[in-house]
Motif scaffolding. Structure first.
Motif, PDB file in Angstrom:
ATOM      1  N   GLY A  26       0.810  -1.211   0.000  1.00 41.32           N
ATOM      2  CA  GLY A  26       0.000   0.000   0.000  1.00 41.32           C
ATOM      3  C   GLY A  26       0.843   1.261   0.000  1.00 41.32           C
ATOM      4  O   GLY A  26       0.551   2.225  -0.719  1.00 41.32           O
ATOM      5  N   LEU A  27       1.906   1.277   0.808  1.00 43.12           N
ATOM      6  CA  LEU A  27       2.798   2.436   0.842  1.00 43.12           C
ATOM      7  C   LEU A  27       3.506   2.616  -0.499  1.00 43.12           C
ATOM      8  O   LEU A  27       3.643   3.738  -1.001  1.00 43.12           O
ATOM      9  N   ALA A  28       3.962   1.500  -1.088  1.00 48.98           N
ATOM     10  CA  ALA A  28       4.643   1.582  -2.381  1.00 48.98           C
ATOM     11  C   ALA A  28       3.702   2.107  -3.459  1.00 48.98           C
ATOM     12  O   ALA A  28       4.107   2.901  -4.322  1.00 48.98           O
ATOM     13  N   ALA A  29       2.437   1.685  -3.410  1.00 45.35           N
ATOM     14  CA  ALA A  29       1.462   2.142  -4.405  1.00 45.35           C
ATOM     15  C   ALA A  29       1.203   3.636  -4.295  1.00 45.35           C
ATOM     16  O   ALA A  29       0.780   4.268  -5.268  1.00 45.35           O
ATOM     17  N   ARG A  30       1.474   4.211  -3.123  1.00 47.85           N
ATOM     18  CA  ARG A  30       1.284   5.651  -2.930  1.00 47.85           C
ATOM     19  C   ARG A  30       2.552   6.445  -3.231  1.00 47.85           C
ATOM     20  O   ARG A  30       2.619   7.639  -2.929  1.00 47.85           O
ATOM     21  N   GLY A  31       3.542   5.793  -3.791  1.00 42.42           N
ATOM     22  CA  GLY A  31       4.733   6.500  -4.238  1.00 42.42           C
ATOM     23  C   GLY A  31       5.888   6.523  -3.269  1.00 42.42           C
ATOM     24  O   GLY A  31       6.928   7.133  -3.558  1.00 42.42           O
ATOM     25  N   HIS A  32       5.760   5.861  -2.121  1.00 40.31           N
ATOM     26  CA  HIS A  32       6.862   5.816  -1.168  1.00 40.31           C
ATOM     27  C   HIS A  32       7.868   4.739  -1.580  1.00 40.31           C
ATOM     28  O   HIS A  32       7.489   3.702  -2.143  1.00 40.31           O
ATOM     29  N   ARG A  33       9.121   4.984  -1.289  1.00 39.29           N
ATOM     30  CA  ARG A  33      10.116   3.931  -1.457  1.00 39.29           C
ATOM     31  C   ARG A  33      10.139   3.110  -0.172  1.00 39.29           C
ATOM     32  O   ARG A  33      10.424   3.637   0.908  1.00 39.29           O
ATOM     33  N   VAL A  34       9.826   1.841  -0.286  1.00 39.62           N
ATOM     34  CA  VAL A  34       9.717   0.973   0.880  1.00 39.62           C
ATOM     35  C   VAL A  34      10.888   0.000   0.907  1.00 39.62           C
ATOM     36  O   VAL A  34      11.140  -0.709  -0.072  1.00 39.62           O
ATOM     37  N   GLU A  35      11.600  -0.014   2.030  1.00 42.75           N
ATOM     38  CA  GLU A  35      12.668  -0.987   2.268  1.00 42.75           C
ATOM     39  C   GLU A  35      12.214  -1.921   3.385  1.00 42.75           C
ATOM     40  O   GLU A  35      11.546  -1.484   4.325  1.00 42.75           O
ATOM     41  N   ILE A  36      12.575  -3.179   3.283  1.00 39.02           N
ATOM     42  CA  ILE A  36      12.175  -4.156   4.294  1.00 39.02           C
ATOM     43  C   ILE A  36      13.391  -4.931   4.774  1.00 39.02           C
ATOM     44  O   ILE A  36      14.173  -5.440   3.970  1.00 39.02           O
ATOM     45  N   LEU A  37      13.538  -4.998   6.096  1.00 35.73           N
ATOM     46  CA  LEU A  37      14.497  -5.891   6.734  1.00 35.73           C
ATOM     47  C   LEU A  37      13.680  -6.891   7.536  1.00 35.73           C
ATOM     48  O   LEU A  37      12.904  -6.499   8.416  1.00 35.73           O
ATOM     49  N   CYS A  38      13.802  -8.180   7.215  1.00 35.12           N
ATOM     50  CA  CYS A  38      13.031  -9.194   7.921  1.00 35.12           C
ATOM     51  C   CYS A  38      13.914 -10.395   8.228  1.00 35.12           C
ATOM     52  O   CYS A  38      15.034 -10.507   7.724  1.00 35.12           O
ATOM     53  N   LEU A  39      13.408 -11.304   9.049  1.00 33.38           N
ATOM     54  CA  LEU A  39      14.178 -12.475   9.471  1.00 33.38           C
ATOM     55  C   LEU A  39      13.978 -13.694   8.575  1.00 33.38           C
ATOM     56  O   LEU A  39      14.695 -14.676   8.701  1.00 33.38           O
ATOM     57  N   GLY A  40      13.005 -13.653   7.684  1.00 36.60           N
ATOM     58  CA  GLY A  40      12.774 -14.799   6.818  1.00 36.60           C
ATOM     59  C   GLY A  40      11.343 -14.823   6.321  1.00 36.60           C
ATOM     60  O   GLY A  40      10.572 -13.889   6.578  1.00 36.60           O
ATOM     61  N   PRO A  41      11.005 -15.904   5.598  1.00 36.18           N
ATOM     62  CA  PRO A  41      11.878 -17.008   5.179  1.00 36.18           C
ATOM     63  C   PRO A  41      12.828 -16.580   4.062  1.00 36.18           C
ATOM     64  O   PRO A  41      12.609 -15.561   3.410  1.00 36.18           O
ATOM     65  N   GLU A  42      13.869 -17.366   3.852  1.00 36.93           N
ATOM     66  CA  GLU A  42      14.895 -16.979   2.891  1.00 36.93           C
ATOM     67  C   GLU A  42      14.360 -16.875   1.473  1.00 36.93           C
ATOM     68  O   GLU A  42      14.874 -16.102   0.670  1.00 36.93           O
ATOM     69  N   ASP A  43      13.333 -17.654   1.150  1.00 33.43           N
ATOM     70  CA  ASP A  43      12.786 -17.628  -0.204  1.00 33.43           C
ATOM     71  C   ASP A  43      11.551 -16.742  -0.319  1.00 33.43           C
ATOM     72  O   ASP A  43      10.811 -16.821  -1.300  1.00 33.43           O
TER      73      ASP A  43
END
Length: 390
Positions: A26-43
């Motif tokens: 939703g944020l990306a669709a509104r023109g924001h650049r979204v970065e994500i750091l998460c723990l998984g899963p690897e795929d």
């Protein structure tokens, strides 16, 4: 705006992961650049609109020596700063953080960036929630202390703390006396609003639906017991969607009560919209729940909900009063009341249609993604324009 999300596990099996993926999209669709750091899963695939170069899976390290697995979470906390720094990222404009093992490390690396703490922990809090995943006494004690302290620090240091309901916010702050949040903001949860959702026909047989992980807290066994008390000529079926350690016991219970032809266990399903559309009434028998997005999802499909009254004795539903009794669904005061209401609706299902229509209208007004994202962007503008002092 460049927004960084610190998430835990971004599969499609939990409500918090589903929400985080939809939030990013939703944020990306509104023109924001979204970065994500998460723990998984690897795929895990990156959410729609999030560039592959902005999606980072930081797999936690694990000990290989016998018995040292008890300290895996501690190692994840201690190594977080090194793992984040290795990515070589620049500072974002704002951070929304849910994963406790990454929060403090990220804040030390980017101390001037305003950030929002969004806990997804159950009613017991992060420490007790994580401890419940282990049967080992030493591991439980360590998890309780590690995550409890992390949550206390997050509440005290975040520029804003967001929860989806007032009861959830009050409960969390009450669990940490002496700790004050700089900003405590309630943003009601959001679900997708399907197009052309028609309410149930309001005719027998009544098709019931229960959806969620099959663990004791979900109380699917209560549903089976209640349904066993209905008359033999009552016309109903129950679809149970979800997987978990209780499935075998629940299937045996249904068979022992002679209900195996009326109750179908479907296991985990990635796509559940068809089950919502096919049912007439969604059943939510849990008495202890952090939020529970499934009732809102059912209501978005114009399906009414039967749940417990959050103000009833012994009930701790931090999702609050999602259902307006008699208007968008029904709320039971206790197990006997749940049985009474269910019996009435199976005997006379005509109220299901207008109630389902009203349920969808309520979700459209209060819980749609456009409304939800507007509230988040308002908070972002406030934090960037007048950030809380460190």
């Amino acid at each position: 705006m460049r927004i960084r999300l610190l998430a835990s596990w971004l599969d499609r099996r939990s409500g918090s992961a589903t929400w985080m993926r939809a939030f990013a999209e939703g944020l990306a669709a509104r023109g924001h650049r979204v970065e994500i750091l998460c723990l998984g899963p690897e795929d895990a695939p990156s959410p729609g609109g999030v560039e592959a170069e902005d999606f980072h899976v930081l797999t936690p390290p694990h000990f290989t020596l016998p018995g040292w697995w008890r300290f895996d979470h501690l190692r994840a906390f201690l190594s977080a700063r090194r793992r984040i720094a290795a990515l070589g990222l620049d500072a974002p404009d704002l951070v929304v953080a849910s994963e406790h093992s990454l929060i403090a490390a990220h804040h030390r690396l980017f101390p001037g960036v305003p950030w929002v703490y969004l806990p997804h922990s159950a009613p017991a809090g992060a420490g007790e929630t994580m401890a419940a995943f282990s049967a080992d006494p030493l591991a439980r004690a360590l998890l309780r202390r590690l995550y409890g302290r992390a949550q206390r620090r997050a509440i005290a240091t975040a520029d804003a703390v967001v929860r989806f309901t007032e009861p959830a916010m009050r409960k969390m702050l009450a669990d940490f006396p002496g700790v004050e949040a700089r900003r405590a903001v309630v943003i009601p949860p959001a679900v997708e609003l399907p197009e052309d959702a028609e309410p149930p026909a309001g005719q027998a047989p009544v098709r019931l639906l229960a959806l969620g992980r099959l663990v004791r807290d979900k109380r699917v066994d209560l549903l089976i017991e209640i349904l066993s008390h209905l008359s033999k000529d009552a016309r109903w079926t129950l679809d149970v969607v979800g997987e978990g350690p209780e499935r075998g016991r629940l299937e045996e219970m249904a068979a022992s009560l002679g209900l195996e032809k009326k109750i179908t266990f479907h296991g985990h399903k990635d796509e559940v919209a068809g089950f919502y559309r096919a049912c007439d009434l969604f059943l939510f028998p849990s008495r202890d729940e952090s939020l529970g997005l499934a009732p809102l999802e059912a209501m978005s499909h114009a399906r009414p909900v039967l749940a417990f009254d959050p103000d009833a004795p012994g009930v701790q539903l931090l999702g609050g009063r999602l259902v307006e009794h008699g208007l968008t669904g029904w709320m039971a005061r206790d197990d006997e009341d749940f049985l009474r209401i269910l019996h009435l609706l199976i005997t006379n299902p005509s109220p299901l249609r207008p109630t389902g229509r009203a349920a969808r209208r309520l979700v459209a007004e209060r819980h749609s993604w456009p409304v939800h994202l507007d509230r988040w962007e308002g908070l972002f503008d406030e934090l960037r324009g007048d950030p809380a002092s460190d």
